[in-house]
Structures are given as structure tokens and as C-alpha cells.
Design a protein around this motif. Structure first.
Motif, PDB file in Angstrom:
ATOM      1  N   ASN A 174       0.856  -1.185   0.000  1.00 45.45           N
ATOM      2  CA  ASN A 174       0.000   0.000   0.000  1.00 45.45           C
ATOM      3  C   ASN A 174       0.898   1.244   0.000  1.00 45.45           C
ATOM      4  O   ASN A 174       1.946   1.248   0.648  1.00 45.45           O
ATOM      5  N   ALA A 214       0.609   5.735   0.037  1.00 43.30           N
ATOM      6  CA  ALA A 214      -0.246   6.918   0.071  1.00 43.30           C
ATOM      7  C   ALA A 214       0.571   8.117   0.559  1.00 43.30           C
ATOM      8  O   ALA A 214       1.504   7.946   1.353  1.00 43.30           O
ATOM      9  N   PRO A 215       0.217   9.332   0.068  1.00 46.17           N
ATOM     10  CA  PRO A 215       0.933  10.531   0.510  1.00 46.17           C
ATOM     11  C   PRO A 215       0.374  11.103   1.817  1.00 46.17           C
ATOM     12  O   PRO A 215      -0.839  11.126   2.015  1.00 46.17           O
ATOM     13  N   TYR A 216       1.274  11.585   2.660  1.00 43.35           N
ATOM     14  CA  TYR A 216       0.884  12.226   3.927  1.00 43.35           C
ATOM     15  C   TYR A 216       1.728  13.490   4.103  1.00 43.35           C
ATOM     16  O   TYR A 216       2.952  13.404   4.264  1.00 43.35           O
ATOM     17  N   SER A 217       1.071  14.657   4.092  1.00 46.55           N
ATOM     18  CA  SER A 217       1.843  15.900   4.221  1.00 46.55           C
ATOM     19  C   SER A 217       1.831  16.467   5.638  1.00 46.55           C
ATOM     20  O   SER A 217       2.470  17.472   5.898  1.00 46.55           O
ATOM     21  N   PHE A 218       1.061  15.845   6.556  1.00 52.18           N
ATOM     22  CA  PHE A 218       1.278  16.136   7.968  1.00 52.18           C
ATOM     23  C   PHE A 218       2.500  15.292   8.329  1.00 52.18           C
ATOM     24  O   PHE A 218       2.385  14.143   8.793  1.00 52.18           O
ATOM     25  N   GLY A 233       0.865  12.464  10.446  1.00 50.32           N
ATOM     26  CA  GLY A 233      -0.452  12.587  11.061  1.00 50.32           C
ATOM     27  C   GLY A 233      -1.460  11.911  10.160  1.00 50.32           C
ATOM     28  O   GLY A 233      -1.689  12.354   9.037  1.00 50.32           O
ATOM     29  N   CYS A 234      -2.050  10.829  10.656  1.00 47.70           N
ATOM     30  CA  CYS A 234      -2.953  10.034   9.819  1.00 47.70           C
ATOM     31  C   CYS A 234      -4.389  10.264  10.268  1.00 47.70           C
ATOM     32  O   CYS A 234      -4.754   9.951  11.408  1.00 47.70           O
ATOM     33  N   GLY A 235      -5.194  10.825   9.381  1.00 42.72           N
ATOM     34  CA  GLY A 235      -6.598  11.091   9.686  1.00 42.72           C
ATOM     35  C   GLY A 235      -7.465   9.894   9.341  1.00 42.72           C
ATOM     36  O   GLY A 235      -6.976   8.869   8.869  1.00 42.72           O
ATOM     37  N   ARG A 276     -10.587   7.797   7.276  1.00 45.59           N
ATOM     38  CA  ARG A 276     -11.173   7.759   5.932  1.00 45.59           C
ATOM     39  C   ARG A 276     -12.379   8.693   5.902  1.00 45.59           C
ATOM     40  O   ARG A 276     -13.005   8.920   6.944  1.00 45.59           O
ATOM     41  N   LYS A 324      -7.421   4.661   7.854  1.00 44.60           N
ATOM     42  CA  LYS A 324      -6.844   4.510   6.517  1.00 44.60           C
ATOM     43  C   LYS A 324      -5.954   3.271   6.498  1.00 44.60           C
ATOM     44  O   LYS A 324      -5.485   2.807   7.543  1.00 44.60           O
ATOM     45  N   ASP A 325      -5.727   2.762   5.278  1.00 40.35           N
ATOM     46  CA  ASP A 325      -4.957   1.522   5.150  1.00 40.35           C
ATOM     47  C   ASP A 325      -3.546   1.675   5.719  1.00 40.35           C
ATOM     48  O   ASP A 325      -2.997   0.743   6.317  1.00 40.35           O
ATOM     49  N   THR A 326      -2.952   2.844   5.502  1.00 43.27           N
ATOM     50  CA  THR A 326      -1.592   3.077   6.012  1.00 43.27           C
ATOM     51  C   THR A 326      -1.538   2.823   7.512  1.00 43.27           C
ATOM     52  O   THR A 326      -0.668   2.091   8.002  1.00 43.27           O
ATOM     53  N   MET A 385       2.249  10.394  -7.635  1.00 45.37           N
ATOM     54  CA  MET A 385       1.926  10.540  -6.208  1.00 45.37           C
ATOM     55  C   MET A 385       0.443  10.849  -6.040  1.00 45.37           C
ATOM     56  O   MET A 385      -0.239  10.286  -5.183  1.00 45.37           O
ATOM     57  N   ALA A 428      -3.027   8.764  -3.992  1.00 49.70           N
ATOM     58  CA  ALA A 428      -3.892   9.339  -2.946  1.00 49.70           C
ATOM     59  C   ALA A 428      -5.353   8.950  -3.157  1.00 49.70           C
ATOM     60  O   ALA A 428      -6.207   9.272  -2.332  1.00 49.70           O
ATOM     61  N   TYR A 439       1.178  22.513  -5.175  1.00 47.74           N
ATOM     62  CA  TYR A 439       2.500  22.029  -4.747  1.00 47.74           C
ATOM     63  C   TYR A 439       3.544  23.081  -5.064  1.00 47.74           C
ATOM     64  O   TYR A 439       3.306  23.996  -5.852  1.00 47.74           O
TER      65      TYR A 439
HETATM   66  C1  FMN Z   1      -0.393  15.612  -1.137  1.00 42.31           C
HETATM   67  C2  FMN Z   1      -1.313  14.874  -0.205  1.00 42.31           C
HETATM   68  C3  FMN Z   1      -1.076  14.900   1.160  1.00 42.31           C
HETATM   69  C4  FMN Z   1      -1.912  14.205   2.034  1.00 42.31           C
HETATM   70  N1  FMN Z   1      -1.645  14.275   3.373  1.00 42.31           N
HETATM   71  C5  FMN Z   1      -2.425  13.568   4.238  1.00 42.31           C
HETATM   72  C6  FMN Z   1      -2.138  13.606   5.640  1.00 42.31           C
HETATM   73  O1  FMN Z   1      -1.183  14.247   6.103  1.00 42.31           O
HETATM   74  N2  FMN Z   1      -2.940  12.884   6.455  1.00 42.31           N
HETATM   75  C7  FMN Z   1      -3.979  12.124   5.992  1.00 42.31           C
HETATM   76  O2  FMN Z   1      -4.659  11.467   6.782  1.00 42.31           O
HETATM   77  N3  FMN Z   1      -4.267  12.077   4.661  1.00 42.31           N
HETATM   78  C8  FMN Z   1      -3.514  12.768   3.784  1.00 42.31           C
HETATM   79  N4  FMN Z   1      -3.793  12.732   2.439  1.00 42.31           N
HETATM   80  C9  FMN Z   1      -4.883  11.866   1.970  1.00 42.31           C
HETATM   81  C10 FMN Z   1      -4.441  10.405   1.846  1.00 42.31           C
HETATM   82  O3  FMN Z   1      -3.308  10.287   0.983  1.00 42.31           O
HETATM   83  C11 FMN Z   1      -5.604   9.593   1.256  1.00 42.31           C
HETATM   84  O4  FMN Z   1      -6.667   9.580   2.200  1.00 42.31           O
HETATM   85  C12 FMN Z   1      -5.229   8.175   0.895  1.00 42.31           C
HETATM   86  O5  FMN Z   1      -6.310   7.570   0.185  1.00 42.31           O
HETATM   87  C13 FMN Z   1      -4.926   7.323   2.108  1.00 42.31           C
HETATM   88  O6  FMN Z   1      -4.549   6.058   1.617  1.00 42.31           O
HETATM   89  P1  FMN Z   1      -4.453   4.775   2.520  1.00 42.31           P
HETATM   90  O7  FMN Z   1      -5.866   4.410   2.983  1.00 42.31           O
HETATM   91  O8  FMN Z   1      -3.899   3.756   1.569  1.00 42.31           O
HETATM   92  O9  FMN Z   1      -3.540   5.068   3.673  1.00 42.31           O
HETATM   93  C14 FMN Z   1      -3.013  13.449   1.536  1.00 42.31           C
HETATM   94  C15 FMN Z   1      -3.257  13.440   0.156  1.00 42.31           C
HETATM   95  C16 FMN Z   1      -2.429  14.146  -0.698  1.00 42.31           C
HETATM   96  C17 FMN Z   1      -2.707  14.137  -2.183  1.00 42.31           C
END
Ligand code: FMN
Length: 213
Positions: A39, A41-45, A59-61, A63, A69-71, A94, A98, A188
Motif C-alpha cells: 500500500n 499513500a501521501p501524507y503531508s502532515f 499525522g494520519c486522519g 477515511r 486509513k490503510d496506512t 503521487m 492518494a 504544490y
Molecule cells: C499531497 C497529499 C497529502 C496528504 N496528506 C495527508 C495527511 O497528512 N494525512 C492524511 O490522513 N491524509 C492525507 N492525504 C490523503 C491520503 O493520501 C488519502 O486519504 C489516501 O487515500 C490514504 O490512503 P491509505 O488508505 O492507503 O492510507 C493526503 C493526500 C495528498 C494528495
């Protein structure tokens, strides 16, 4: 203008945070589920918070429909993840990773990205990324509906072309061509706009002030 965070709904606080705390480098997080499905996914927190041990955190929020989230689910299950950084050349890919795919979908395949084996953890790293941190979970801190995942960095990969001096650990940072997240959805910025500001000791500053009169 004063924004009273105690009175604002979470959505509005989010908008204010992400449009002022910029740019934010993007952690492109690679994990594996219990069955080994990859899996990403991008996370910018995201940032680094310590060097001994070396600790990075995301920081993972939740769904959109609720639930982890899967991560986060994968990290809870395996205790391992790889944080890759995003170069300008992989911005579109990238963005594809997402997409809110169902669990079990390999986002790297979906985005046409390639995997390279990691050395200390099972999740692979992204070949198109110039920097990858292999991490094991250090600590998880629930914060409201987010979870801060701290990872202890076990190993770092930097693309060879960006290593200036391996013995001194000098990296050609602009050559990494990293991108960060700017204000709002879909925006970006590149990291090649640099200014060099020298640091002073108290004595140097006193001498400079004296010289200026
Ligand atoms: C550039 C970018 C940054 C993101 N940053 C975050 C973040 O910091 N925290 C978060 O929960 N989701 C963030 N997201 C949303 C997750 O990438 C998105 O929910 C993703 O589907 C999660 O995938 P997962 O379920 O495979 O973990 C971001 C999306 C993008 C495009």
C-alpha cells in the motif's frame, strides 16, 4: 484578522493550518498488510522531530466515511513502514496513489510505479523516489480523530547522483528535486528556491553591530 480556533469547526481549522504551514514535504508512505499486499499513500502532515533516535512522524486522519486509513491499519499490524519523498517528476503518480482505493489495492501498480527491496523492513521503497527512510514504529499518539505515527529511522536511501560526499554525509539537496504541498488541494511547490543566511555567534553579532556603528 484573528481566528479563534476554540470556536471554529475542525474543517475550518484544517483549512487555516494547511494554507499557512507551508510548504510541507510529502511523506509517500509504503506499507504492507498481513498478506503482504503493498500500500502507498501521501501524507503531508509530516516532518522529522529527533536525531537520536532519528524519528519522523506522520499525522494520519480517518477515511472520509470513517475508520482507519490503510496506512495506519498496516502500520498497526506490522510495525513497519517506508517514508519516500516525492520528486517533481513523480507528482502525477503521487497524486494517483492518494485515490481512496479499497484495502488490498496496490497503489504503486495502479500508478505505474516500481518497487525496490528495502534492507531492514519488509515494505519496499519506491524506485522513482530519490529518498527513502526505512522505519519501525516508535510510538503512536491518538490526537482526536488523527493518529500521530512516529517512526524510528533504521536506514536511509539517497539516490547516488545526489550524494556529494558519502564519507562526510553531504547531500546535494537541490538535486533531489523534492516537492512540497502548498495551500489547498492540488497545489504544490518545488524546493529549488534557496537563500543562504549565515548563523552568528553572539560575539560575531556584537562585532557586526559595532562595525555598522
Ligand atoms: C499531497 C497529499 C497529502 C496528504 N496528506 C495527508 C495527511 O497528512 N494525512 C492524511 O490522513 N491524509 C492525507 N492525504 C490523503 C491520503 O493520501 C488519502 O486519504 C489516501 O487515500 C490514504 O490512503 P491509505 O488508505 O492507503 O492510507 C493526503 C493526500 C495528498 C494528495
Amino acid at each position: 484578522m484573528l481566528f479563534d480556533f476554540e470556536a471554529l469547526p475542525a474543517r475550518e481549522r484544517y483549512k487555516l493550518l494547511v494554507s499557512t504551514i507551508v510548504p510541507r514535504l510529502i511523506a509517500w508512505v509504503v506499507t504492507q498488510d498481513g498478506a503482504g499486499v503493498v500500500n502507498a499513500a501521501p501524507y503531508s502532515f509530516f516532518n522529522a522531530f529527533s536525531d537520536d533516535p532519528a524519528v519522523v512522524a506522520i499525522g494520519c486522519g480517518p477515511r472520509p466515511e470513517g475508520g482507519a486509513k490503510d496506512t495506519l491499519g498496516n502500520i498497526k499490524a506490522t510495525g513497519q513502514f517506508v517514508v519516500c519523498l516525492v520528486p517533481g517528476s513523480a507528482l502525477e503518480q503521487m497524486n494517483l496513489t492518494a485515490i481512496d482505493f479499497a484495502p488490498g489495492v496496490d497503489e504503486l501498480n495502479e500508478a505505474g510505479l516500481h518497487k525496490l527491496a528495502s534492507t531492514r523492513v519488509k515494505p519496499p521503497r519506491i524506485a522513482e523516489s530519490p529518498v527513502a527512510f526505512e522505519c519501525e514504529t516508535f510510538q503512536m499518539v491518538p490526537v482526536g480523530h488523527h493518529t500521530i505515527v512516529m517512526g524510528k529511522v533504521l536506514a536511509l536511501h539517497v539516490k547516488d547522483e545526489a550524494v556529494l560526499d558519502a564519507e562526510k554525509n553531504y547531500i546535494d539537496t537541490p538535486a533531489l528535486d523534492l516537492v512540497g504541498r502548498m495551500h489547498g488541494r492540488g497545489w504544490y511547490t518545488r524546493t529549488n528556491d534557496r537563500v543562504d543566511v549565515p548563523r552568528y555567534t553572539a560575539a560575531e553579532w556584537a562585532a557586526l553591530k559595532a562595525a555598522k556603528g
